[in-house]
Write an enzyme that holds these catalytic residues in place. Structure first.
Site, mmCIF file in Angstrom:
data_model
loop_
_atom_site.group_PDB
_atom_site.id
_atom_site.type_symbol
_atom_site.label_atom_id
_atom_site.label_comp_id
_atom_site.label_asym_id
_atom_site.label_seq_id
_atom_site.Cartn_x
_atom_site.Cartn_y
_atom_site.Cartn_z
ATOM 1 N N ASP A 73 0.816 -1.207 0.000
ATOM 2 C CA ASP A 73 0.000 0.000 0.000
ATOM 3 C C ASP A 73 0.854 1.264 0.000
ATOM 4 O OD1 ASP A 73 -2.388 -1.368 -0.084
ATOM 5 O OD2 ASP A 73 -2.655 -1.397 2.088
ATOM 6 N N HIS A 158 3.952 15.525 22.414
ATOM 7 C CA HIS A 158 3.405 16.407 23.447
ATOM 8 C C HIS A 158 1.989 16.802 23.050
ATOM 9 C CE1 HIS A 158 3.813 20.002 20.898
ATOM 10 N NE2 HIS A 158 5.010 19.552 20.575
ATOM 11 N N ASP A 177 -2.913 14.711 21.268
ATOM 12 C CA ASP A 177 -1.616 14.491 20.620
ATOM 13 C C ASP A 177 -1.667 14.792 19.127
ATOM 14 O OD1 ASP A 177 -0.696 13.702 23.055
ATOM 15 O OD2 ASP A 177 -0.071 11.690 22.442
ATOM 16 N N THR A 188 -9.448 2.616 6.733
ATOM 17 C CA THR A 188 -8.955 1.308 7.180
ATOM 18 C C THR A 188 -7.458 1.347 7.481
ATOM 19 O OG1 THR A 188 -8.724 0.670 4.846
ATOM 20 C CG2 THR A 188 -10.716 -0.051 5.999
ATOM 21 N N ALA A 189 -6.890 2.551 7.577
ATOM 22 C CA ALA A 189 -5.457 2.687 7.829
ATOM 23 C C ALA A 189 -5.227 3.292 9.217
ATOM 24 C CB ALA A 189 -4.823 3.532 6.718
ATOM 25 N N TYR A 190 -4.475 4.377 9.296
ATOM 26 C CA TYR A 190 -4.121 5.007 10.569
ATOM 27 C C TYR A 190 -5.367 5.381 11.371
ATOM 28 C CZ TYR A 190 -0.976 7.886 13.505
ATOM 29 O OH TYR A 190 -0.242 8.419 14.528
ATOM 30 N N SER A 191 -6.374 5.882 10.687
ATOM 31 C CA SER A 191 -7.619 6.282 11.340
ATOM 32 C C SER A 191 -8.257 5.125 12.095
ATOM 33 C CB SER A 191 -8.592 6.832 10.286
ATOM 34 O OG SER A 191 -9.872 7.058 10.834
ATOM 35 N N LEU A 192 -8.247 3.939 11.496
ATOM 36 C CA LEU A 192 -8.833 2.760 12.137
ATOM 37 C C LEU A 192 -8.087 2.421 13.425
ATOM 38 C CD1 LEU A 192 -10.932 0.450 11.879
ATOM 39 C CD2 LEU A 192 -9.184 -0.843 10.647
ATOM 40 N N GLN A 247 4.056 10.031 4.438
ATOM 41 C CA GLN A 247 5.166 10.054 3.478
ATOM 42 C C GLN A 247 5.697 11.457 3.214
ATOM 43 O OE1 GLN A 247 3.656 7.972 0.008
ATOM 44 N NE2 GLN A 247 4.001 5.964 0.915
#
EC number: 2.7.1.23
Length: 292
Positions: A73, A158, A177, A188-192, A247
């Site tokens: 991905d 922080h 944060d 379905t990535a970082y948010s999940l 990225q």
């Protein structure tokens, strides 16, 4: 060769020899089928291909009808942010780990791709987000994201204090944060991982997911994808960043705001004819099987 695709680009930066073998197999197979093939420059160099047409991602986007991304991905995200600017279809061969965006099985890629090249595929448009760092509405830095735009500290973790405006109307303030602003593709990535909802790809929606908020009342919020999100910061610091798809990083300086909106262009992603989004979810996330 058929009339659906005439010129095909091969892209994706291999991280191990097995992936590079897939690039070479794909190139030689497409050539035997009579297609015009453009190979991304780095791949052609690593394969030491002779008398091959090469190009940058932008040149492939301008000249090819279809781009085949070999990798995971991460490779797909990196290539697709550029390719989405052009009228080109994109499909992926999975050589990574999870592979939500790369459908083709490397062990059966030739047969699956042969069916796609004959016109047997499903096409869908995935919208992107555009993130701008601006000062007094004067754009200073800009990038795009297919999965998500994330507000976060630059180096040391922080708490951040900020305000969120939706279509220039104050929505909420937050101490956390950071904040994840996600497309349906990125849901379905970082948010999940941060507790955000899963959105089906066809939804015209954006999610705002807090990262470790300093209050129990902070919850993920789903808004219309036509909305513009503005982030303002209460304490001006020079160590905040906006990252796009993990990225690309855009630093935020004192006195600057962040604007996030839907891009004017889409990623034209295609899948094999038997593709099912819910089957992909079940397989990748390890959901329980059908009971009866």
């Amino acid at each position: 060769m058929n009339n659906h695709f005439k010129c095909i680009g091969i892209v994706g930066h291999p991280r191990h020899p097995t992936a590079l073998t897939t690039h070479e197999m794909l190139y030689r197979w497409l050539c035997t089928k009579g297609y015009e093939v453009i190979v991304e420059q780095q791949i052609a160099h690593e394969l030491q291909l002779k008398n091959v047409k090469t190009g940058t991602l932008a040149e492939i986007g301008q000249q090819a009808d279809l781009a085949v991304v070999v990798g995971g991905d991460g490779n797909m995200l990196g290539a697709a942010r550029t390719l989405a600017r052009y009228d080109i279809k994109v499909i992926g061969i999975n050589r990574g780990n999870l592979g939500f965006l790369t459908d083709l099985d490397p062990d059966n890629a030739q047969q699956q791709l042969a069916d796609v090249l004959e016109g047997h595929y499903i096409s869908e448009k995935r919208f992107l987000l555009e993130a701008q760092v601006c000062q007094q509405d004067c754009q200073k830095r800009i990038s795009t994201a297919i999965n998500e735009v994330v507000l976060h500290p630059g180096k040391v973790a922080h708490m951040i204090e900020f305000e969120v405006y939706i279509d220039e109307i104050f929505a909420f303030s937050q101490r956390s944060d950071g904040l994840i602003i996600s497309t349906p593709t990125g849901s379905t990535a970082y948010s999940l991982s941060a507790g955000g909802p899963i959105l089906t790809p066809s939804l015209d929606a954006i999610t705002l997911v807090p990262m470790f908020p300093h209050t129990l009342s902070a919850r993920p919020l789903v808004i219309n994808s036509s909305s513009t999100i503005r982030l303002r910061f209460s304490h001006r610091r020079n160590d905040l960043e906006i990252s796009c798809d993990s990225q690309i990083a855009l630093p935020i300086q004192e006195g600057e705001d962040v604007l996030i909106r839907r891009c004017d262009y889409h990623l034209n992603l295609i899948h094999p004819k038997d593709y099912s989004y819910f089957n992909t979810l079940s397989t990748k996330l390890g959901w329980s099987k059908k009971l009866f």
